[in-house]
Design a protein around this motif. Structure first.
Motif, PDB file in Angstrom:
ATOM      1  N   PHE A 169     -37.695 -21.077 -30.037  1.00 27.73           N
ATOM      2  CA  PHE A 169     -37.747 -21.724 -30.856  1.00 27.73           C
ATOM      3  C   PHE A 169     -37.304 -22.962 -30.653  1.00 27.73           C
ATOM      4  CE2 PHE A 169     -34.866 -22.403 -34.809  1.00 27.73           C
ATOM      5  CZ  PHE A 169     -36.420 -22.253 -35.644  1.00 27.73           C
ATOM      6  N   VAL A 170     -36.316 -22.910 -30.001  1.00 30.27           N
ATOM      7  CA  VAL A 170     -36.308 -24.418 -29.605  1.00 30.27           C
ATOM      8  C   VAL A 170     -36.934 -25.627 -28.638  1.00 30.27           C
ATOM      9  CG1 VAL A 170     -34.503 -26.199 -27.977  1.00 30.27           C
ATOM     10  CG2 VAL A 170     -33.776 -24.128 -28.291  1.00 30.27           C
ATOM     11  N   THR A 171     -37.809 -24.836 -28.002  1.00 34.56           N
ATOM     12  CA  THR A 171     -39.512 -25.561 -27.141  1.00 34.56           C
ATOM     13  C   THR A 171     -40.621 -25.688 -28.515  1.00 34.56           C
ATOM     14  OG1 THR A 171     -39.408 -24.430 -25.498  1.00 34.56           O
ATOM     15  CG2 THR A 171     -41.164 -25.300 -25.474  1.00 34.56           C
ATOM     16  N   ASN A 172     -41.125 -24.660 -28.957  1.00 40.03           N
ATOM     17  CA  ASN A 172     -41.752 -24.438 -29.881  1.00 40.03           C
ATOM     18  C   ASN A 172     -41.804 -25.488 -31.502  1.00 40.03           C
ATOM     19  OD1 ASN A 172     -43.457 -22.660 -28.439  1.00 40.03           O
ATOM     20  ND2 ASN A 172     -42.426 -21.291 -29.459  1.00 40.03           N
ATOM     21  N   LEU A 173     -40.259 -25.404 -31.558  1.00 39.71           N
ATOM     22  CA  LEU A 173     -40.042 -26.299 -33.137  1.00 39.71           C
ATOM     23  C   LEU A 173     -39.566 -28.122 -33.436  1.00 39.71           C
ATOM     24  CD1 LEU A 173     -38.933 -25.857 -36.165  1.00 39.71           C
ATOM     25  CD2 LEU A 173     -37.042 -26.026 -35.299  1.00 39.71           C
ATOM     26  N   PHE A 174     -39.866 -27.686 -31.724  1.00 39.65           N
ATOM     27  CA  PHE A 174     -39.039 -29.244 -31.554  1.00 39.65           C
ATOM     28  C   PHE A 174     -40.960 -29.998 -30.735  1.00 39.65           C
ATOM     29  CE2 PHE A 174     -39.425 -32.357 -28.034  1.00 39.65           C
ATOM     30  CZ  PHE A 174     -38.953 -34.082 -28.587  1.00 39.65           C
ATOM     31  N   ARG A 175     -41.317 -29.121 -30.651  1.00 39.19           N
ATOM     32  CA  ARG A 175     -43.092 -29.750 -29.921  1.00 39.19           C
ATOM     33  C   ARG A 175     -43.777 -29.809 -31.349  1.00 39.19           C
ATOM     34  NH1 ARG A 175     -44.171 -26.265 -24.046  1.00 39.19           N
ATOM     35  NH2 ARG A 175     -42.756 -27.186 -22.657  1.00 39.19           N
ATOM     36  N   LYS A 176     -44.425 -28.690 -32.093  1.00 39.51           N
ATOM     37  CA  LYS A 176     -45.087 -28.708 -32.393  1.00 39.51           C
ATOM     38  C   LYS A 176     -44.625 -29.558 -33.467  1.00 39.51           C
ATOM     39  CE  LYS A 176     -45.809 -23.904 -32.309  1.00 39.51           C
ATOM     40  NZ  LYS A 176     -47.502 -24.326 -31.151  1.00 39.51           N
ATOM     41  N   THR A 177     -43.338 -30.194 -34.049  1.00 35.30           N
ATOM     42  CA  THR A 177     -42.649 -31.100 -35.057  1.00 35.30           C
ATOM     43  C   THR A 177     -43.362 -32.633 -34.473  1.00 35.30           C
ATOM     44  OG1 THR A 177     -40.892 -29.892 -36.104  1.00 35.30           O
ATOM     45  CG2 THR A 177     -41.253 -31.588 -36.141  1.00 35.30           C
ATOM     46  N   VAL A 178     -43.511 -33.095 -33.625  1.00 36.51           N
ATOM     47  CA  VAL A 178     -43.224 -33.930 -32.744  1.00 36.51           C
ATOM     48  C   VAL A 178     -45.373 -34.385 -32.717  1.00 36.51           C
ATOM     49  CG1 VAL A 178     -43.279 -35.668 -30.948  1.00 36.51           C
ATOM     50  CG2 VAL A 178     -41.776 -34.049 -31.312  1.00 36.51           C
ATOM     51  N   LEU A 179     -45.873 -33.257 -32.442  1.00 37.36           N
ATOM     52  CA  LEU A 179     -47.090 -33.483 -32.370  1.00 37.36           C
ATOM     53  C   LEU A 179     -48.086 -33.507 -33.382  1.00 37.36           C
ATOM     54  CD1 LEU A 179     -47.709 -30.649 -29.474  1.00 37.36           C
ATOM     55  CD2 LEU A 179     -47.464 -33.600 -29.059  1.00 37.36           C
ATOM     56  N   LYS A 180     -47.211 -33.347 -34.383  1.00 36.49           N
ATOM     57  CA  LYS A 180     -48.220 -32.489 -35.401  1.00 36.49           C
ATOM     58  C   LYS A 180     -47.473 -33.709 -37.273  1.00 36.49           C
ATOM     59  CE  LYS A 180     -51.067 -29.912 -36.186  1.00 36.49           C
ATOM     60  NZ  LYS A 180     -52.712 -29.908 -36.141  1.00 36.49           N
ATOM     61  N   GLN A 181     -46.448 -34.586 -36.532  1.00 35.94           N
ATOM     62  CA  GLN A 181     -45.834 -35.389 -38.004  1.00 35.94           C
ATOM     63  C   GLN A 181     -46.229 -36.283 -38.503  1.00 35.94           C
ATOM     64  OE1 GLN A 181     -42.513 -36.973 -36.142  1.00 35.94           O
ATOM     65  NE2 GLN A 181     -43.318 -37.771 -33.901  1.00 35.94           N
ATOM     66  N   ALA A 182     -47.624 -36.613 -37.478  1.00 36.30           N
ATOM     67  CA  ALA A 182     -48.718 -37.406 -37.964  1.00 36.30           C
ATOM     68  C   ALA A 182     -49.174 -36.325 -39.691  1.00 36.30           C
ATOM     69  CB  ALA A 182     -49.581 -38.554 -37.254  1.00 36.30           C
ATOM     70  N   ASP A 183     -49.501 -35.960 -39.430  1.00 38.26           N
ATOM     71  CA  ASP A 183     -50.190 -34.503 -40.186  1.00 38.26           C
ATOM     72  C   ASP A 183     -49.913 -34.055 -41.308  1.00 38.26           C
ATOM     73  OD1 ASP A 183     -52.698 -34.912 -38.624  1.00 38.26           O
ATOM     74  OD2 ASP A 183     -52.637 -33.000 -37.937  1.00 38.26           O
TER      75      ASP A 183
END
Length: 311
Positions: A209-223
């Motif tokens: 959950f740590v890894t996925n929440l962080f990565r997916k938030t950062v990588l998709k935050q513009a969208d």
């Protein structure tokens, strides 16, 4: 063990740090995020070990008193209730605690033993200590109750100790209240004289959950920012508090990528976090925005929940 709410807080802090520093090194920040979570376990063990070190100091003082030239009867036959405390002795004799300390070189209380003295001095002056020494009942229950009160009343609120921890690692500033609660829960659950360190994470799902929440938030935050702008027509993005924007983006990440987490659970979690880390009106703003986004995403089938997520 670390819970999901504190995981969310740690991820929020890392996303915020990246935004403020204009750093786009995802790998580096993720490593720091995981390192800061791992260091929480150090803080947890240091608090447990402090109980042991205070007891050791008490034992040394009793031994020295017996060697006085003009030793009194109290010096020669001291009250040993504290140094015989069954719960503290269980921690002192714990193979898992000793192994963790050696492996991670947690020699803080050897290098900075003045904090052990500070805590012991405060303990000796307390009514709690005198009442415990005068208690005739000799049981694990009595010993455990005393240790929990000792930690809650003397160790946890000690400002000098808090400053020391903050100086040792900046990320501990926000971890101290959580770790203090963690220590109390661990002590409260102890039922016998075999003390075993628990795990940092509840299970592999929480670690992922740590890894996925962080990565997916950062990588998709513009969208996600576009979705937020659409739902806040009366707000310019620069008028939305930075923390609020990050919390909303993280919540959207959970809506879309974590099918087993109910939408309402996600919304409630970020509302509660905003109360501690953002403005007084943030919780109402975040609730309104997430409610609108979640309803639209459900209609557009962007949110698909399964299992526990359907609750």
């Amino acid at each position: 063990m670390i819970n999901r709410r504190h995981i969310r807080v740690k991820v929020m802090q890392s996303v915020y740090a990246m935004a403020q520093s204009h750093n786009d090194d995802l790998v580096r920040e993720e490593k720091f995020l995981k390192h800061s979570i791992l260091k929480m376990f150090d803080l947890y063990v240091l608090n447990l070990q402090l109980l042991v070190e205070v007891q050791k100091l008490a034992s040394k003082k009793i031994a020295l008193s017996k060697k006085k030239i003009l030793a009194t009867s109290a010096d020669l036959k001291p009250n040993t209730k504290f140094i015989d405390n069954k719960l503290i002795n269980a921690i002192a004799e714990s193979v898992s605690v000793e192994g963790y300390i050696e492996l991670n070189k947690l020699n803080n209380w050897e290098l900075d033993d003045e904090y052990v003295k500070i805590i012991f001095d405060e303990l000796q002056k307390s009514n709690l200590y005198q009442k415990y020494l005068n208690t005739e009942e000799d049981s694990f229950k009595v010993d455990k109750t005393f240790v929990i009160d000792f930690f809650k009343q003397i160790i946890a609120p000690n400002e000098k100790l808090g400053d020391y921890f903050e100086d040792k690692m900046i990320s501990w500033v926000d971890d101290i209240p959580f770790v203090n609660t963690w220590v109390v829960k661990s002590l409260s659950k102890q039922k016998n004289t075999l003390f075993v360190l628990g795990s940092l994470y509840k299970d592999k799902d929480d670690e992922d959950f740590v890894t996925n929440l962080f990565r997916k938030t950062v990588l998709k935050q513009a969208d996600y920012e576009k979705d937020i702008v659409d739902k806040t027509p009366n707000w310019e993005t620069d008028r939305i508090a930075d923390i609020d924007m990050i919390l909303i983006k993280m919540a959207i990440t959970e809506f879309i990528n974590f099918p087993s987490i109910p939408t309402r659970v996600t919304i409630n979690e970020y509302i509660e976090i905003s109360k501690d880390y953002s403005t007084s009106k943030s919780s109402y703003f975040i609730n309104g925005v997430l409610d609108r986004i979640s309803k639209e995403f459900v209609n557009e089938k962007k949110i698909v929940k399964i299992g526990r997520g359907l609750l």
